[in-house]
Design a protein around this motif. Structure first.
Motif, PDB file in Angstrom:
ATOM      1  N   ASP A 142      34.511  34.657  43.917  1.00  0.00           N
ATOM      2  CA  ASP A 142      34.773  34.851  42.499  1.00  0.00           C
ATOM      3  C   ASP A 142      35.920  35.845  42.376  1.00  0.00           C
ATOM      4  O   ASP A 142      35.987  36.832  43.123  1.00  0.00           O
ATOM      5  N   MET A 143      36.807  35.584  41.437  1.00  0.00           N
ATOM      6  CA  MET A 143      37.986  36.428  41.256  1.00  0.00           C
ATOM      7  C   MET A 143      38.204  36.672  39.768  1.00  0.00           C
ATOM      8  O   MET A 143      37.857  35.831  38.942  1.00  0.00           O
ATOM      9  N   LYS A 144      38.773  37.846  39.448  1.00  0.00           N
ATOM     10  CA  LYS A 144      39.069  38.180  38.058  1.00  0.00           C
ATOM     11  C   LYS A 144      40.472  38.762  37.940  1.00  0.00           C
ATOM     12  O   LYS A 144      40.961  39.429  38.843  1.00  0.00           O
ATOM     13  N   LEU A 145      41.059  38.495  36.802  1.00  0.00           N
ATOM     14  CA  LEU A 145      42.324  39.081  36.411  1.00  0.00           C
ATOM     15  C   LEU A 145      42.034  39.869  35.145  1.00  0.00           C
ATOM     16  O   LEU A 145      41.561  39.297  34.157  1.00  0.00           O
ATOM     17  N   HIS A 146      42.265  41.176  35.164  1.00  0.00           N
ATOM     18  CA  HIS A 146      41.938  42.031  34.026  1.00  0.00           C
ATOM     19  C   HIS A 146      43.136  42.156  33.089  1.00  0.00           C
ATOM     20  O   HIS A 146      44.279  41.968  33.487  1.00  0.00           O
ATOM     21  N   SER A 147      42.865  42.521  31.841  1.00  0.00           N
ATOM     22  CA  SER A 147      43.914  42.581  30.821  1.00  0.00           C
ATOM     23  C   SER A 147      45.051  43.507  31.239  1.00  0.00           C
ATOM     24  O   SER A 147      46.194  43.291  30.848  1.00  0.00           O
ATOM     25  N   LYS A 148      44.769  44.530  32.030  1.00  0.00           N
ATOM     26  CA  LYS A 148      45.834  45.421  32.505  1.00  0.00           C
ATOM     27  C   LYS A 148      46.877  44.609  33.289  1.00  0.00           C
ATOM     28  O   LYS A 148      48.069  44.775  33.094  1.00  0.00           O
TER      29      LYS A 148
END
Length: 152
Positions: A142-148
């Protein structure tokens, strides 16, 4: 043809068939992975595609927040075998991220990536948030890209 974005009810039967055929050809046949490709999420998703000469060469599905994950997600990321190594995957991901940022104003974006593509997703800004696990016989993370990272 340029990049196009569709809601499910905007797809023609030809477009839907072309997208589903590409997904099955790659994920089921090429990867030798029988799994339930039709999962009930297409109707709620945004579909992004790029094609040339009537053939879909790149495709992804965006699922809104609260449907599969708390955050919006990118899935079914595909580049047609004949169009690989042309930079379409990176352009496709940027199209997906731009859509989610512009239209859904998301704090983060999630995806479930095959491990062999983990470094590619990281190169676009995604961070791994899980250990490796098997999904339909293929190692995933699982991977995420944060708003930053979205604003960089």
């Amino acid at each position: 043809m340029s990049w196009k974005t569709y809601q499910f009810d905007e797809l023609t039967t030809e477009e839907l068939y072309d997208f589903l055929k590409l997904r099955v050809d790659v994920f089921v046949v090429e990867q030798n992975c029988p799994y339930p490709e039709l999962d009930g999420l297409d109707q709620q998703a945004i579909h992004i595609a790029y094609g040339e000469n009537g053939k879909t060469l790149a495709y992804a599905r965006l699922v809104p927040a609260g449907v599969k994950y708390e955050a919006p997600s990118i899935g079914r990321v595909i580049v047609h075998p004949e169009a690989r190594n042309r930079g379409l995957a990176r352009r496709l991901l940027h199209q997906c991220i731009d859509f989610i940022q512009t239209h859904w104003k998301a704090e983060e974006i999630q995806l479930q990536g095959q491990v062999y593509l983990q470094q590619f997703y990281e190169s676009v800004g995604f961070q791994t948030v899980s250990d490796i696990y098997e999904e339909d016989g293929i190692p995933h993370v699982d991977m995420k890209l944060h708003s930053k990272q979205l604003q960089d």
